[in-house]
Enzyme design. Sequence first.
Site, PDB file in Angstrom:
ATOM      1  N   GLU A 102     -16.300   6.280   6.585  1.00 28.58           N
ATOM      2  CA  GLU A 102     -15.496   5.966   7.006  1.00 28.58           C
ATOM      3  C   GLU A 102     -15.216   7.276   8.256  1.00 28.58           C
ATOM      4  OE1 GLU A 102     -11.544   5.448   5.612  1.00 28.58           O
ATOM      5  OE2 GLU A 102     -10.814   6.979   4.659  1.00 28.58           O
ATOM      6  N   ARG A 139       0.925  -1.164  -0.218  1.00 24.53           N
ATOM      7  CA  ARG A 139      -0.522   0.193  -0.138  1.00 24.53           C
ATOM      8  C   ARG A 139       0.992   1.216   0.233  1.00 24.53           C
ATOM      9  NH1 ARG A 139      -4.224   0.520   4.567  1.00 24.53           N
ATOM     10  NH2 ARG A 139      -2.645   0.596   5.819  1.00 24.53           N
ATOM     11  N   LYS A 149      -2.380   7.148   0.931  1.00 26.12           N
ATOM     12  CA  LYS A 149      -2.131   7.254   2.567  1.00 26.12           C
ATOM     13  C   LYS A 149      -1.105   8.046   2.813  1.00 26.12           C
ATOM     14  CE  LYS A 149      -2.207   4.928   6.878  1.00 26.12           C
ATOM     15  NZ  LYS A 149      -3.016   5.781   7.866  1.00 26.12           N
TER      16      LYS A 149
HETATM   17  N1  PXG Z   1      -9.028   4.693   7.031  1.00 25.63           N
HETATM   18  C1  PXG Z   1      -8.573   5.777   6.919  1.00 25.63           C
HETATM   19  C2  PXG Z   1      -8.447   7.367   6.919  1.00 25.63           C
HETATM   20  C3  PXG Z   1      -7.204   5.615   8.589  1.00 25.63           C
HETATM   21  O1  PXG Z   1      -6.243   6.769   8.606  1.00 25.63           O
HETATM   22  C4  PXG Z   1      -8.144   3.515   8.349  1.00 25.63           C
HETATM   23  C5  PXG Z   1      -8.936   3.549   7.442  1.00 25.63           C
HETATM   24  C6  PXG Z   1      -7.569   2.057   9.023  1.00 25.63           C
HETATM   25  O2  PXG Z   1      -7.172   1.357   7.600  1.00 25.63           O
HETATM   26  P1  PXG Z   1      -5.863   0.108   8.211  1.00 25.63           P
HETATM   27  O3  PXG Z   1      -5.136  -0.534   7.477  1.00 25.63           O
HETATM   28  O4  PXG Z   1      -4.939   0.322   9.592  1.00 25.63           O
HETATM   29  O5  PXG Z   1      -7.252  -1.025   8.472  1.00 25.63           O
HETATM   30  C7  PXG Z   1      -7.123   4.898   8.610  1.00 25.63           C
HETATM   31  C8  PXG Z   1      -5.318   3.989   9.052  1.00 25.63           C
HETATM   32  C9  PXG Z   1      -3.113   7.071  14.545  1.00 25.63           C
HETATM   33  C10 PXG Z   1      -3.077   5.766  12.699  1.00 25.63           C
HETATM   34  O6  PXG Z   1      -1.971   7.000  14.154  1.00 25.63           O
HETATM   35  C11 PXG Z   1      -4.190   6.022  11.948  1.00 25.63           C
HETATM   36  C12 PXG Z   1      -4.086   4.639  11.433  1.00 25.63           C
HETATM   37  C13 PXG Z   1      -3.449   3.551  11.221  1.00 25.63           C
HETATM   38  C14 PXG Z   1      -2.473   3.688  12.546  1.00 25.63           C
HETATM   39  C15 PXG Z   1      -1.930   5.193  13.047  1.00 25.63           C
HETATM   40  O7  PXG Z   1      -4.070   7.530  14.386  1.00 25.63           O
HETATM   41  N2  PXG Z   1      -5.437   4.936   9.976  1.00 25.63           N
END
Ligand code: PXG
Length: 285
Positions: free
Chosen positions: A184, A52, A151
């Site tokens: 989301e 990713r 991301k």
């Molecule tokens: N949506 C968004 C906008 C994200 O940033 C997710 C969904 C979930 O994705 P994953 O691949 O983690 O299942 C994310 C992921 C933090 C933090 O520091 C944020 C994420 C991941 C790790 C830490 O708040 N966001």
Amino acid sequence: MPRIVFMNDRLVPEDEARVSVFDHGLLYGDGVFEGLRSYSGRVFRLDAHIDRLWASALAISLAIPTTKEAVAKAVNDTLAANNLSDGYVRLVVTRGAGSLGLDPNRTRNPQLIVIADTISLYPEEFYEKGLRIVTAATQRVQSAALSPRIKSLNYLNNIMAKLEGLQAGCVEALMLNHKGEVAECTGDNVFIVRSGRLLTPPPEAGILEGITRNAVMELAHAAGIECRETPLTRYDVYTADECFLTGTAAEVIPVVDVDGRRIGTGTPGPVTSRLKADFHRLVRA
Ligand code: PXG
């Protein structure tokens, strides 16, 4: 104890891990990142996170100056250097230092940064009793403007919504897309359960395709729970039997109240509890 950070090609003490004030990552949010977890010394879905990261970089025309294998090794080496077997890893790639102008072609030396630290989960009470969330007035950025599938280091859209959630006393906030459909949360994907079926917005709704989301869809399939990606409205969420969020940091977390509407019984439901337990088992397997 100072942390050890991986910068470009080597491990350095955190005080020596520095980026230029001319870095376009700082000046414009021009770069990409990943957040990963390690459980008992093993990084959960490391390859998926690295794939990713590469896809996000490709989408912004950023050439990561190393190989996927080298990044995987850097992640493991950084965890080991900090003595972390259960930890959180932040992978960051910036465009590098350039001029005080947008032109990415005038930047040099993209920076690869790997930071490892302990993870601070939501309080256990939220996992047991479920979260209360609100819908943010800040819309999810449109795919045609900037794809939420990237991301990128430009997370202001999410931060604006997170501020609204915090203002309302919630740790997460629900974001709608420009059509008013559920997209989301600010850092988590959203699922609902209706008549025993799992429903979640499709990528076209303007979401990051979460790695936890994918894992939960696989677990649902294995458990014989039907799962469909389909556009959802707030009405669907308000009238759902269950609701939960997924993310690397949060794992699987129940939601029991959205905009003051009690979801289902107001306590975490059976499908949520099953998938939460299955996910727990998967990552710690
Ligand atoms: N949506 C968004 C906008 C994200 O940033 C997710 C969904 C979930 O994705 P994953 O691949 O983690 O299942 C994310 C992921 C933090 C933090 O520091 C944020 C994420 C991941 C790790 C830490 O708040 N966001």
